[in-house]
Design an enzyme around this catalytic site. Structure first.
Site, PDB file in Angstrom:
ATOM      1  N   SER A  27       1.708 -32.895  30.046  1.00 32.44           N
ATOM      2  CA  SER A  27       0.447 -34.179  30.040  1.00 32.44           C
ATOM      3  C   SER A  27       0.132 -34.115  31.655  1.00 32.44           C
ATOM      4  CB  SER A  27       1.213 -35.395  29.665  1.00 32.44           C
ATOM      5  OG  SER A  27       0.010 -36.487  30.333  1.00 32.44           O
ATOM      6  N   TYR A  31       7.959 -41.808  30.863  1.00 31.49           N
ATOM      7  CA  TYR A  31       6.952 -40.783  30.109  1.00 31.49           C
ATOM      8  C   TYR A  31       6.433 -39.834  31.185  1.00 31.49           C
ATOM      9  CZ  TYR A  31       3.021 -38.832  27.552  1.00 31.49           C
ATOM     10  OH  TYR A  31       2.168 -37.988  27.088  1.00 31.49           O
TER      11      TYR A  31
HETATM   12  N1  LIG Z   1      -2.926 -38.687  23.297  1.00 28.98           N
HETATM   13  C1  LIG Z   1      -2.985 -38.315  24.595  1.00 28.98           C
HETATM   14  O1  LIG Z   1      -3.710 -38.776  25.257  1.00 28.98           O
HETATM   15  C2  LIG Z   1      -1.894 -37.295  25.163  1.00 28.98           C
HETATM   16  C3  LIG Z   1      -2.100 -36.815  26.401  1.00 28.98           C
HETATM   17  C4  LIG Z   1      -1.197 -35.842  27.157  1.00 28.98           C
HETATM   18  C5  LIG Z   1      -0.275 -35.487  26.213  1.00 28.98           C
HETATM   19  N2  LIG Z   1      -0.059 -35.808  25.116  1.00 28.98           N
HETATM   20  C6  LIG Z   1       1.174 -35.147  24.176  1.00 28.98           C
HETATM   21  O2  LIG Z   1       0.717 -34.854  23.069  1.00 28.98           O
HETATM   22  C7  LIG Z   1       1.815 -34.650  22.184  1.00 28.98           C
HETATM   23  C8  LIG Z   1       1.346 -35.325  20.583  1.00 28.98           C
HETATM   24  O3  LIG Z   1       0.886 -36.788  20.841  1.00 28.98           O
HETATM   25  P1  LIG Z   1      -0.406 -37.346  20.094  1.00 28.98           P
HETATM   26  O4  LIG Z   1      -1.227 -38.018  21.284  1.00 28.98           O
HETATM   27  O5  LIG Z   1      -0.540 -36.545  19.317  1.00 28.98           O
HETATM   28  O6  LIG Z   1       0.691 -38.634  19.366  1.00 28.98           O
HETATM   29  P2  LIG Z   1       0.785 -39.091  18.125  1.00 28.98           P
HETATM   30  O7  LIG Z   1      -0.377 -38.867  17.374  1.00 28.98           O
HETATM   31  O8  LIG Z   1       1.724 -40.367  18.270  1.00 28.98           O
HETATM   32  O9  LIG Z   1       1.818 -38.034  17.579  1.00 28.98           O
HETATM   33  C9  LIG Z   1       3.036 -37.728  17.971  1.00 28.98           C
HETATM   34  C10 LIG Z   1       3.795 -36.560  17.020  1.00 28.98           C
HETATM   35  O10 LIG Z   1       5.003 -36.517  17.461  1.00 28.98           O
HETATM   36  C11 LIG Z   1       5.877 -36.656  16.371  1.00 28.98           C
HETATM   37  N3  LIG Z   1       7.200 -37.007  17.034  1.00 28.98           N
HETATM   38  C12 LIG Z   1       7.511 -38.085  17.528  1.00 28.98           C
HETATM   39  N4  LIG Z   1       8.936 -38.240  17.756  1.00 28.98           N
HETATM   40  C13 LIG Z   1       9.426 -37.381  16.974  1.00 28.98           C
HETATM   41  C14 LIG Z   1      10.821 -36.989  16.656  1.00 28.98           C
HETATM   42  N5  LIG Z   1      11.740 -37.536  17.352  1.00 28.98           N
HETATM   43  N6  LIG Z   1      10.986 -35.797  15.806  1.00 28.98           N
HETATM   44  C15 LIG Z   1       9.874 -35.000  15.252  1.00 28.98           C
HETATM   45  N7  LIG Z   1       8.511 -35.530  15.420  1.00 28.98           N
HETATM   46  C16 LIG Z   1       8.348 -36.484  16.227  1.00 28.98           C
HETATM   47  C17 LIG Z   1       5.231 -37.782  15.418  1.00 28.98           C
HETATM   48  O11 LIG Z   1       5.602 -37.416  14.045  1.00 28.98           O
HETATM   49  P3  LIG Z   1       6.897 -38.619  13.292  1.00 28.98           P
HETATM   50  O12 LIG Z   1       6.555 -39.824  13.966  1.00 28.98           O
HETATM   51  O13 LIG Z   1       6.153 -38.449  12.065  1.00 28.98           O
HETATM   52  O14 LIG Z   1       8.165 -37.958  13.708  1.00 28.98           O
HETATM   53  C18 LIG Z   1       3.706 -37.199  15.498  1.00 28.98           C
HETATM   54  O15 LIG Z   1       3.586 -36.405  14.797  1.00 28.98           O
HETATM   55  C19 LIG Z   1       2.945 -35.682  22.707  1.00 28.98           C
HETATM   56  O16 LIG Z   1       3.860 -34.798  23.381  1.00 28.98           O
HETATM   57  C20 LIG Z   1       2.311 -36.320  23.729  1.00 28.98           C
HETATM   58  O17 LIG Z   1       3.059 -36.846  25.055  1.00 28.98           O
HETATM   59  C21 LIG Z   1      -0.804 -36.930  24.252  1.00 28.98           C
END
Ligand SMILES: NC(=O)c1ccc[n+]([C@@H]2O[C@H](COP(=O)([O-])OP(=O)(O)OC[C@H]3O[C@@H](n4cnc5c(N)ncnc54)[C@H](OP(=O)(O)O)[C@@H]3O)[C@@H](O)[C@H]2O)c1
Length: 248
Positions: free
Chosen positions: A135, A148
């Site tokens: 990120s 984070y």
């Molecule tokens: N959204 C942003 O602005 C942003 C920016 C930079 C980076 N990111 C990164 O992008 C990635 C995805 O995040 P997102 O924004 O798409 O958020 P999200 O919609 O909350 O998705 C998170 C995903 O991670 C899975 N997850 C979480 N804990 C888990 C575990 N212990 N075991 C297996 N799966 C797990 C969740 O699935 P389950 O809950 O079904 O397990 C879900 O599919 C993350 O690494 C986040 O840090 C996001």
């Protein structure tokens, strides 16, 4: 024929990436805890011509991740692409012990649990791509985001080290540093999120970066420049700028 492994496919970026990579000849191994969400996604992938294989696994469970990897290695060999995407933001007031433990267990150890079981086989075969979800928050500790930001900074350093080790064997390693993307993770944010992207647009940029074998896939550019400059500034000057920005 290609095999792609995506963790955190049940929502947000992982969901969007699964849809984007779904095409004839592609087997998608999808990992998440909410298997009902994976089952909702599966028909859309089949419609696009892909073969989804669903794994209801918590990425923090090293044994289960190793078992899943062993099964895959025994049948199809290592994936052509691994996207270690699963991640959590942690509590709103996120600088404490509990949040640090929760966030590191998923964001850091979960990524190792995803990548490490495959790395020796990928190096031996001399092929494959690994993409780790970092990120832009990994460039500097941000208010209430200690755990984070620290987890993403850890991934950045770890990915550099693994890239150095793996690329001479023909395995490419990328770190993905998105800015703000509309997902379940950011939906609850009460603060302004400049240059916000949809998950579909972010996924397109990620796919293009992975295809080019970029070491760092970072976007959107204005936010990349802001965080890089913030990280270069003397720390207290950075604090002052962040305080001013939060008052606006
Ligand atoms: N959204 C942003 O602005 C942003 C920016 C930079 C980076 N990111 C990164 O992008 C990635 C995805 O995040 P997102 O924004 O798409 O958020 P999200 O919609 O909350 O998705 C998170 C995903 O991670 C899975 N997850 C979480 N804990 C888990 C575990 N212990 N075991 C297996 N799966 C797990 C969740 O699935 P389950 O809950 O079904 O397990 C879900 O599919 C993350 O690494 C986040 O840090 C996001």
């Amino acid at each position: 024929m290609s095999t792609i492994l995506i963790t955190g496919a049940s929502s947000g970026l992982g969901w969007a990436l699964s849809l984007l990579y779904a095409e004839p000849g592609v087997t998608l191994h999808l990992v998440a805890r909410r298997s009902e969400r994976l089952r909702d996604l599966a028909p859309l992938l089949v419609e696009a011509g892909a073969r989804p294989v669903l794994h209801e696994i918590d990425v923090r469970d090293r044994k289960k991740m190793e078992e899943m990897a062993a099964g895959l290695l025994a049948t199809t060999g290592p994936p052509s692409l691994i996207i270690a995407n699963a991640g959590v933001r942690g509590e709103e007031d996120g600088n404490d012990f509990r949040t640090m433990e929760q966030v590191f267990d998923t964001n850091v150890m979960g990524v190792l649990n995803t990548v490490m079981p495959f790395l020796p086989a990928m190096k031996e075969e001399g092929r494959g791509r690994i993409a780790v979800m970092g990120s832009l928050a990994g460039y500097r500790g941000l208010p209430k985001g200690g755990a984070y930001c620290a987890s993403k900074a850890a991934l950045s350093a770890w990915t550099d080290a693994v890239r150095y080790e793996a690329e001479p064997f023909g395995v490419s390693v990328s770190l993905i540093n998105p800015g703000y993307v509309v997902t379940e993770m950011t939906r609850k944010n009460s603060y302004p999120m400049p240059f916000l992207l949809t998950a579909a647009e972010a996924a397109r940029r990620i796919r293009a970066g992975i295809a080019k074998g970029r070491a760092r896939i970072e976007f959107p550019l204005p936010l990349v420049l802001i965080v890089r400059i913030l990280a270069l500034l003397p720390p207290r000057l950075g604090d002052r700028i962040l305080r001013m920005a939060s008052r606006k």
